[in-house]
Design an enzyme around this catalytic site. Structure first.
Site, short mmCIF file in Angstrom:
data_model
loop_
_atom_site.label_atom_id
_atom_site.label_comp_id
_atom_site.label_asym_id
_atom_site.label_seq_id
_atom_site.Cartn_x
_atom_site.Cartn_y
_atom_site.Cartn_z
CG HIS A 70 0.13 6.17 -0.62
ND1 HIS A 70 -1.08 6.68 -1.04
CD2 HIS A 70 -0.08 5.67 0.62
CE1 HIS A 70 -1.98 6.51 -0.09
NE2 HIS A 70 -1.41 5.90 0.93
CD GLU A 85 -4.82 6.74 2.29
OE1 GLU A 85 -4.46 5.54 2.30
OE2 GLU A 85 -4.04 7.67 2.59
CG HIS A 119 -1.74 1.18 1.46
ND1 HIS A 119 -3.12 1.16 1.38
CD2 HIS A 119 -1.42 2.46 1.78
CE1 HIS A 119 -3.59 2.38 1.63
NE2 HIS A 119 -2.57 3.19 1.88
CD GLU A 120 1.58 3.73 3.68
OE1 GLU A 120 2.00 4.80 3.20
OE2 GLU A 120 0.46 3.62 4.23
#
Length: 651
Positions: free
Chosen positions: A362, A415, A357-358
């Site tokens: 992103h 997100e 995810h990070e």
């Protein structure tokens, strides 16, 4: 974000306040009396507001239906739109600002004061022409006309608190607490930014922070997350101090080393990816202090998109916060075998989700920009058609950012996109290998990870806020709608099935089942399509397309989505209390310096420090706060700020 009120009556709350400073015999010393008077003053100002549950007081948002202190109470969404357009015209960002609306008493013209948070105020800089005149090239105190309204930039918002922040940063600098010049220069930049209110200076400090690779102690602060601003542009102040976990960081470093290889697995054309992947520092941290309402599982910062896209960023996992959350948060909605399987692997599953995810969520994807000189950072001629979307005909114009284009929706979409990247990439054995998952176990692990996501999506329904007068619904947190949308994609693909059952307590409950045979086929295709939709709309700044996609997957009230209303009611009834995450404190035992060997092997002189931990109980939480905030002057500052703002935010 919804309001909660104490589970005791106002009378009992007041009794608690009055008894807190009682020494047991009814007598109080002068210090206790001072604290009691201060607490009673705060209580008198806030008692009604704490317990107020009128329609406007229940959620954060624009008037007339909700409240926010980023805008004065007489502002609504149309005011926010006007302010946003004005800021774009000035090429100005709103990260550290608030908006106060008044009216000219002579002609009735609306006046908007845009206040920058800073320690410097107009009064404190009288006679200092060098610093008094402007912030980031904008003249202070000068009325500017725009679309029939007047706009004025000022600074000094939260000046007393910002002065405290600056004071301690200056102390750290003066005591030479930094191991290298990058950290010294970054701290100087933070001091200048918090003094002046300059976003540009904070951006430069953030650039230095990105360049500071592999520190042992990590620290960052500023106006960062925008999820509490109903317009999605203004940050809440937060800061983190943490120590790097070397062993866990080694796993994340391997992920960084393979990042460019894994980015090619994502379902969008190469032109929709950043021109060059700037390998970030990715570390797992043990949090010592996180200053904000709730420590997240991980952070990808800085949040300035032009820095992340063109210069780089950092990823940090907050390892002890993750561990504490998982330990205290029980599973439900799963069959006994599925619950056992997920519980046995949950820590590693969560590590994979957060890591992907990070870094690759992103850290992936490109926004298309046109600049003031007419140049572009993409080539329209070579992008061509993108499957069902056709040719690219939208992009971000000069002065536009993700925040100004999408508002609050931008953070929610980002997100959702990052989480969907994690779900999609979890289907590739070469990705899972980073965390030690053997190829023969990859399919089972992917199934387990999708179980976690399905549970999270159904559990997130409890945060949805359904109103009778709108097609959509709001959510109490930026991640929640994305988690539910991912569950919807699983359901549409035939992978997930949710049924309403009678629970063991005889009340309605729900059960999630996944068809593991369809995850790598139908599920993978559906997740790829959804991810491509998200990336296309965000790359091109297509707000209308993004809103339609968002409502389709997150609205509970579209005619075809009526069953989700029943699920929502069950999820609310079954919601478990949030776990208590109690932070430790550092205690200075002695001012005298002791020679100590650092992690790198060097010998340096340090004061003697103790790390004080607390039990994860209400008593531990209270004691942690009491030990951290020992200066009653801070409470006085907060009370003074509340009193100064009262007229602007009164309903």
């Amino acid at each position: 974000m919804r309001k909660f009120i104490p589970q005791i009556s106002p009378d009992k709350f007041e009794c608690l306040i009055n008894s807190t400073f009682d020494d047991g015999d009814g007598a109080a010393n002068s210090k206790a009396a001072e604290l009691l008077n201060l607490s009673q003053g705060i209580w008198a100002k806030t008692k009604r507001l704490i317990y107020e549950l009128g329609p406007r007081y229940r959620t954060l948002g624009f008037g007339p239906a909700a409240l926010t202190t980023y805008f004065s109470a007489n502002c609504d969404a149309s005011d926010a739109k006007l302010v946003k357009d004005f800021l774009v015209s000035q090429n100005m960002e709103a990260w550290n600002s608030r908006v106060i609306k008044t009216f000219d008493r002579h002609n009735g013209q609306p006046n908007y004061e845009i206040r920058f948070a800073s320690s410097w105020t107009k009064a404190s800089l009288e006679g200092d022409a060098k610093h008094r005149q402007e912030v980031d090239g904008l003249s202070l105190g000068v009325a500017l006309q725009f679309n029939g309204s007047s706009f004025t930039f000022t600074r000094g918002d939260y000046s007393h608190l910002m002065s405290k922040v600056v004071k301690y940063l200056e102390e750290a600098r003066n005591k030479k607490c930094f191991p290298n010049t990058l950290e010294e220069e970054m701290t100087d930049g933070l001091i200048r930014s918090f003094n002046s209110g300059s976003v540009a200076v904070h951006k430069n400090a953030s650039r230095l922070w990105v360049k500071n690779k592999n520190p042992v102690i990590e620290s960052y602060m500023g106006f960062i997350e925008t999820s509490q601003d109903p317009d999605g542009m203004r940050g809440s102040f937060e800061g983190v101090v943490a120590i790097v976990d070397k062993a866990k960081t080694a796993v994340l470093t391997r992920l960084v080393d393979h990042a460019e290889e894994f980015l090619r697995l994502l379902p969008w054309p190469r032109e929709f990816e950043k021109d060059k992947f700037l390998k970030p520092d990715y570390t797992d941290l043990t949090v010592i202090s996180y200053a904000n309402g709730w420590p997240p599982s991980a952070i990808n910062i800085p949040n300035y998109n032009e820095i992340r896209q063109n210069e780089g960023f950092k990823n940090v996992n907050l390892g002890n916060a993750i561990a504490a959350t998982l330990t205290a948060r029980p599973l439900h909605y799963l069959s006994a075998p599925d619950e056992f399987l997920l519980k046995s692997n949950r820590t590693r599953v969560f590590d994979v989700i957060v890591g992907l995810h990070e870094l690759l969520g992103h850290g992936s994807g490109k926004l298309f920009h046109e600049f003031a000189n007419g140049s572009f950072d993409f080539d329209i001629a070579t992008i061509g058609n993108v499957s069902k979307f056709g040719a690219v005909n939208k992009w971000y114009r000069s002065g536009e950012t993700l925040e100004t284009k999408f508002g609050r929706l931008g953070n929610v979409l980002e997100e959702c996109r990052a989480e969907t990247v994690a779900v999609y990439l979890s289907l590739f054995p070469e990705v899972l290998k980073i965390w030690g998952v053997h190829e023969k176990n990859a399919e089972e692990f992917s199934y387990t990870l999708w179980l976690e996501e399905a549970f999270e999506g159904l559990d997130a329904l409890s945060l949805a806020q359904v109103s009778a007068d709108t097609v959509g619904n709001s959510w109490g947190e930026a991640h929640a709608p994305g988690l539910f949308a991912i569950l919807r994609v699983m359901i549409e693909s035939g992978v997930a099935n949710v049924t309403v059952i009678n629970g063991t307590d005889g009340k309605p409950d729900m059960l999630i089942r996944l068809d593991r045979k369809r995850i790598l086929t139908d599920g993978k295709r559906a997740m790829a399509d959804f991810l491509l939709d998200l990336q296309f709309f965000m790359s091109t700044g297509d707000v209308e397309g993004a809103e339609a996609l968002y409502n389709r997957y997150t609205s509970l009230k579209l005619p075809e989505n009526q069953r989700f209303i029943q699920w929502h009611k069950i999820a609310v009834a079954r919601r478990k209390p949030n776990p208590l995450l109690v932070q430790p404190n550092t205690v200075l035992l002695s001012d005298s310096l002791t020679e100590t060997q650092t992690i790198e092997g060097a010998w340096r002189n340090f004061p003697k420090i103790q790390l004080k931990n607390y039990n994860a109980t209400a008593e531990g939480m209270i004691q942690s706060f009491l030990d951290r905030y020992t200066d009653p002057a801070i409470d006085g500052m907060i009370l003074a700020l509340a009193e100064a703002d009262l007229d602007d935010f009164a309903v």
